[in-house]
Scaffold this motif. Structure first.
Motif, PDB file in Angstrom:
ATOM      1  N   PHE A  60       0.837  -1.201   0.000  1.00 23.59           N
ATOM      2  CA  PHE A  60       0.000   0.000   0.000  1.00 23.59           C
ATOM      3  C   PHE A  60       0.870   1.249   0.000  1.00 23.59           C
ATOM      4  O   PHE A  60       0.628   2.206  -0.726  1.00 23.59           O
ATOM      5  CB  PHE A  60      -0.903   0.007   1.240  1.00 23.59           C
ATOM      6  CG  PHE A  60      -1.333   1.384   1.661  1.00 23.59           C
ATOM      7  CD1 PHE A  60      -0.759   1.989   2.764  1.00 23.59           C
ATOM      8  CD2 PHE A  60      -2.283   2.073   0.939  1.00 23.59           C
ATOM      9  CE1 PHE A  60      -1.153   3.250   3.155  1.00 23.59           C
ATOM     10  CE2 PHE A  60      -2.679   3.336   1.322  1.00 23.59           C
ATOM     11  CZ  PHE A  60      -2.103   3.917   2.424  1.00 23.59           C
ATOM     12  N   LEU A  61       1.915   1.229   0.816  1.00 19.26           N
ATOM     13  CA  LEU A  61       2.782   2.392   0.887  1.00 19.26           C
ATOM     14  C   LEU A  61       3.459   2.644  -0.441  1.00 19.26           C
ATOM     15  O   LEU A  61       3.691   3.774  -0.833  1.00 19.26           O
ATOM     16  CB  LEU A  61       3.835   2.200   1.991  1.00 19.26           C
ATOM     17  CG  LEU A  61       3.258   2.113   3.406  1.00 19.26           C
ATOM     18  CD1 LEU A  61       4.371   1.798   4.405  1.00 19.26           C
ATOM     19  CD2 LEU A  61       2.565   3.402   3.793  1.00 19.26           C
ATOM     20  N   GLN A  62       3.775   1.559  -1.164  1.00 23.40           N
ATOM     21  CA  GLN A  62       4.388   1.736  -2.465  1.00 23.40           C
ATOM     22  C   GLN A  62       3.391   2.276  -3.472  1.00 23.40           C
ATOM     23  O   GLN A  62       3.702   3.134  -4.292  1.00 23.40           O
ATOM     24  CB  GLN A  62       4.955   0.399  -2.957  1.00 23.40           C
ATOM     25  CG  GLN A  62       6.095  -0.127  -2.105  1.00 23.40           C
ATOM     26  CD  GLN A  62       6.501  -1.527  -2.495  1.00 23.40           C
ATOM     27  OE1 GLN A  62       6.010  -2.068  -3.481  1.00 23.40           O
ATOM     28  NE2 GLN A  62       7.387  -2.121  -1.729  1.00 23.40           N
ATOM     29  N   ARG A  63       2.139   1.783  -3.380  1.00 24.42           N
ATOM     30  CA  ARG A  63       1.138   2.198  -4.346  1.00 24.42           C
ATOM     31  C   ARG A  63       0.728   3.659  -4.167  1.00 24.42           C
ATOM     32  O   ARG A  63       0.244   4.298  -5.081  1.00 24.42           O
ATOM     33  CB  ARG A  63      -0.113   1.314  -4.212  1.00 24.42           C
ATOM     34  CG  ARG A  63       0.088  -0.105  -4.719  1.00 24.42           C
ATOM     35  CD  ARG A  63       0.174  -0.145  -6.232  1.00 24.42           C
ATOM     36  NE  ARG A  63      -1.060   0.298  -6.843  1.00 24.42           N
ATOM     37  CZ  ARG A  63      -2.107  -0.495  -7.057  1.00 24.42           C
ATOM     38  NH1 ARG A  63      -2.059  -1.764  -6.693  1.00 24.42           N
ATOM     39  NH2 ARG A  63      -3.192  -0.014  -7.628  1.00 24.42           N
ATOM     40  N   ILE A  64       0.920   4.191  -2.948  1.00 23.71           N
ATOM     41  CA  ILE A  64       0.578   5.591  -2.703  1.00 23.71           C
ATOM     42  C   ILE A  64       1.447   6.520  -3.537  1.00 23.71           C
ATOM     43  O   ILE A  64       1.034   7.591  -3.909  1.00 23.71           O
ATOM     44  CB  ILE A  64       0.748   5.934  -1.209  1.00 23.71           C
ATOM     45  CG1 ILE A  64      -0.522   5.565  -0.477  1.00 23.71           C
ATOM     46  CG2 ILE A  64       1.040   7.398  -1.001  1.00 23.71           C
ATOM     47  CD1 ILE A  64      -0.508   5.989   0.956  1.00 23.71           C
ATOM     48  N   ILE A 286      -4.730   9.658   2.813  1.00 20.64           N
ATOM     49  CA  ILE A 286      -3.943   9.631   1.584  1.00 20.64           C
ATOM     50  C   ILE A 286      -4.462   8.528   0.665  1.00 20.64           C
ATOM     51  O   ILE A 286      -4.640   8.714  -0.539  1.00 20.64           O
ATOM     52  CB  ILE A 286      -2.448   9.400   1.906  1.00 20.64           C
ATOM     53  CG1 ILE A 286      -1.891  10.609   2.672  1.00 20.64           C
ATOM     54  CG2 ILE A 286      -1.648   9.170   0.636  1.00 20.64           C
ATOM     55  CD1 ILE A 286      -0.499  10.389   3.241  1.00 20.64           C
ATOM     56  N   TYR A 287      -4.735   7.396   1.268  1.00 19.93           N
ATOM     57  CA  TYR A 287      -5.237   6.257   0.493  1.00 19.93           C
ATOM     58  C   TYR A 287      -6.603   6.584  -0.120  1.00 19.93           C
ATOM     59  O   TYR A 287      -6.856   6.312  -1.300  1.00 19.93           O
ATOM     60  CB  TYR A 287      -5.354   5.041   1.420  1.00 19.93           C
ATOM     61  CG  TYR A 287      -5.679   3.751   0.718  1.00 19.93           C
ATOM     62  CD1 TYR A 287      -4.680   3.041   0.048  1.00 19.93           C
ATOM     63  CD2 TYR A 287      -6.966   3.235   0.738  1.00 19.93           C
ATOM     64  CE1 TYR A 287      -4.973   1.853  -0.588  1.00 19.93           C
ATOM     65  CE2 TYR A 287      -7.266   2.044   0.100  1.00 19.93           C
ATOM     66  CZ  TYR A 287      -6.262   1.354  -0.558  1.00 19.93           C
ATOM     67  OH  TYR A 287      -6.557   0.179  -1.193  1.00 19.93           O
ATOM     68  N   PHE A 288      -7.481   7.182   0.683  1.00 18.95           N
ATOM     69  CA  PHE A 288      -8.816   7.538   0.209  1.00 18.95           C
ATOM     70  C   PHE A 288      -8.723   8.569  -0.907  1.00 18.95           C
ATOM     71  O   PHE A 288      -9.428   8.494  -1.920  1.00 18.95           O
ATOM     72  CB  PHE A 288      -9.641   8.085   1.376  1.00 18.95           C
ATOM     73  CG  PHE A 288     -11.074   8.363   1.043  1.00 18.95           C
ATOM     74  CD1 PHE A 288     -12.032   7.373   1.192  1.00 18.95           C
ATOM     75  CD2 PHE A 288     -11.473   9.608   0.590  1.00 18.95           C
ATOM     76  CE1 PHE A 288     -13.368   7.625   0.882  1.00 18.95           C
ATOM     77  CE2 PHE A 288     -12.791   9.874   0.282  1.00 18.95           C
ATOM     78  CZ  PHE A 288     -13.747   8.876   0.430  1.00 18.95           C
ATOM     79  N   LEU A 359      -0.526  17.594  -3.882  1.00 19.89           N
ATOM     80  CA  LEU A 359       0.210  17.503  -2.615  1.00 19.89           C
ATOM     81  C   LEU A 359      -0.003  16.148  -1.951  1.00 19.89           C
ATOM     82  O   LEU A 359       0.923  15.569  -1.383  1.00 19.89           O
ATOM     83  CB  LEU A 359      -0.250  18.607  -1.653  1.00 19.89           C
ATOM     84  CG  LEU A 359       0.117  20.054  -1.984  1.00 19.89           C
ATOM     85  CD1 LEU A 359      -0.432  20.982  -0.902  1.00 19.89           C
ATOM     86  CD2 LEU A 359       1.623  20.237  -2.116  1.00 19.89           C
ATOM     87  N   MET A 360      -1.209  15.628  -2.015  1.00 24.17           N
ATOM     88  CA  MET A 360      -1.537  14.350  -1.381  1.00 24.17           C
ATOM     89  C   MET A 360      -0.984  13.166  -2.162  1.00 24.17           C
ATOM     90  O   MET A 360      -0.800  12.080  -1.613  1.00 24.17           O
ATOM     91  CB  MET A 360      -3.051  14.202  -1.247  1.00 24.17           C
ATOM     92  CG  MET A 360      -3.682  15.143  -0.248  1.00 24.17           C
ATOM     93  SD  MET A 360      -3.300  14.749   1.473  1.00 24.17           S
ATOM     94  CE  MET A 360      -4.538  13.483   1.817  1.00 24.17           C
TER      95      MET A 360
END
Length: 449
Positions: A60-64, A286-288, A359-360
């Motif tokens: 998930f952190l990578q996909r962000i 951030i994910y949303f 920014l997000m």
């Protein structure tokens, strides 16, 4: 819902649409993560169910991390706008005539190509004593209240609709003008609820807003009202409206079909309102933003009236006139929230939304910090310096305090949190489908899925 793949054509269309038609109904999204309520590691299965993706938390952190193309695409389809700053008083005869014969027709014909900022204060005086704010206006207490109505309309309504509402207030002098009766009549004709505007004007918020417009007017060092700047240059009051159009608007590069009548356009086009409350460094937010809110703006931006609130579950503290904040993800988040708030204050609304989405989505280089602001600004032809200066100064604190007050009113329980036309959005549902269901007549993008 598919991930945020900001394709070149899609974002260009979204950008033009956001700038040309920001008028219809409403959605509120409150996006902040209360770690004690919804911890990412312990509840990742919930996010998987909501989004339909199956990555483990590290993935998930990578996909962000936003695709490099996102920044480069943000300025595509950008329609050059001429900035107009108008300083006026609600009951000043010259301001009324100017609004009726020059400013109003200008907005009607060229509204699609203008970045309009208005300041309803003029040569009023602000007085503060023992925490109470009062005003002395050139045309008496009625004008002070009228100025507050204008200020509150700018605060409560989507920006372009507020501009038209205030033009209506100024053009109804046959029945009073810039008073409660006029507000009700304009509201009725524009499908606007005038009650929140009047309540604001009668309360503390109206005074705070008028004080702000007084401060901004003082900075402009105007010599008379009405007073207009065009792209930062003083407009010669003696010129005819047609001279203004010929001399200044020739710089606009894109000359697509102009609006014939904006008010008629507002009546005939439905919009769903979105209010989005969030924290800038909250992983869930951030994910949303990346998986759901961003794609929604990309797909339906033409048909949405979007309001965002970068605060979440922060805390505002005031002591001896100083404002400070405690944020869930530390001081960097408080500063990031201020950057978002200042972008909304300094930029044309639709551009501010895209700037904050950028920014997000730049978490691979920090996200919602000075470096990201500079990078997003460079790629969107936005000067990030005023935004950063605002975030570092008292204005940033005042704005964040305001978003805190608005977030408190929303009574959110968790983040991200969304209202669609005033109704809470259930995170278990599909965001786009829920929005499409809110339309009386769903627009074409709702038929794409």
């Amino acid at each position: 819902m598919q991930g945020l793949s900001l394709q070149m054509s899609g974002l260009a269309k979204t950008w033009e649409g956001l700038q040309s038609r920001l008028q219809m109904s409403s959605i509120v999204v409150v996006c902040t993560l209360r770690d004690a309520v919804w911890t990412w590691e312990n509840n990742f299965h919930r996010l998987k169910r909501l989004s339909g993706v199956n990555e483990k938390p590290p993935h998930f952190l990578q996909r962000i991390k936003a695709p490099p193309a996102i920044i480069k695409v943000l300025d595509l389809g950008y329609k050059e706008k001429v900035r107009i700053d108008l300083y006026y008083e609600a009951l000043c005869p010259a301001s009324i005539e100017y609004d009726h014969k020059r400013f109003g027709p200008l907005v009607q014909i060229l509204g699609d190509y203008l970045d309009v900022h208005t300041y309803p204060y003029g040569f009023a005086q602000t007085k503060e004593e023992k925490g109470n704010i009062s005003f002395v206006c050139q045309h008496g207490p009625r004008e002070c209240y009228g100025n507050k109505l204008h200020a509150c309309a700018l605060d409560k309504l989507e920006h372009s609709k507020a501009i038209l509402f205030n033009i209506c207030l100024m053009n109804r002098t046959d029945v009073g003008g810039s008073d409660d009766k006029t507000a009700d009549e304009c509201g009725k004709n524009m499908n606007v609820d005038s009650k929140p505007i009047k309540l604001c004007a009668k309360g503390k918020k109206g005074s705070e807003l008028l004080k702000y417009y007084g401060e901004e007017t003082k900075k402009a060092k105007i010599e008379y009202v009405p007073y207009t700047f065009i792209n930062g240059k003083q407009f010669n009051y003696g010129l005819d409206y047609r001279d203004f159009k010929e001399n200044y608007v020739s710089s606009i590069k894109r000359s697509n079909t102009l609006m014939s009548t904006l008010i008629k356009d507002l009546k005939n086009k439905e919009k769903v309102r979105i209010d989005f409350f969030y924290e800038v460094l909250c992983p869930g937010c951030i994910y949303f933003d990346r998986k759901r809110f961003g794609p929604l703006v990309q797909s339906l931006g033409d048909y949405l009236d979007i309001h965002t609130y970068p605060y979440g579950f922060a805390q505002t503290k005031e002591e001896k006139g100083n404002i400070s904040f405690v944020c869930q993800h530390g001081p960097p988040e408080c500063y990031g929230n201020k950057l978002h708030a200042c972008a909304l204050d300094k930029l044309e609304h639709s551009k501010a939304l895209l700037f904050n989405i950028c920014l997000m989505n730049r978490t691979n280089v920090g996200g919602s910090d000075d470096k990201t602001a500079d990078e997003c600004g460079k790629n969107m032809n936005v000067d990030s310096k005023p935004i950063k200066l605002c975030a570092k100064g008292s204005r940033g604190s005042e704005l964040l305090k305001y978003y805190g007050e608005e977030t408190k009113k929303a009574e959110i329980d968790y983040v991200p949190y969304t209202f669609i036309n005033g109704k809470e959005f259930d995170l278990d549902n599909d965001l786009k489908k829920s929005v499409c269901n809110a339309f009386k007549k769903p627009p074409p993008p709702c038929q794409d899925d």
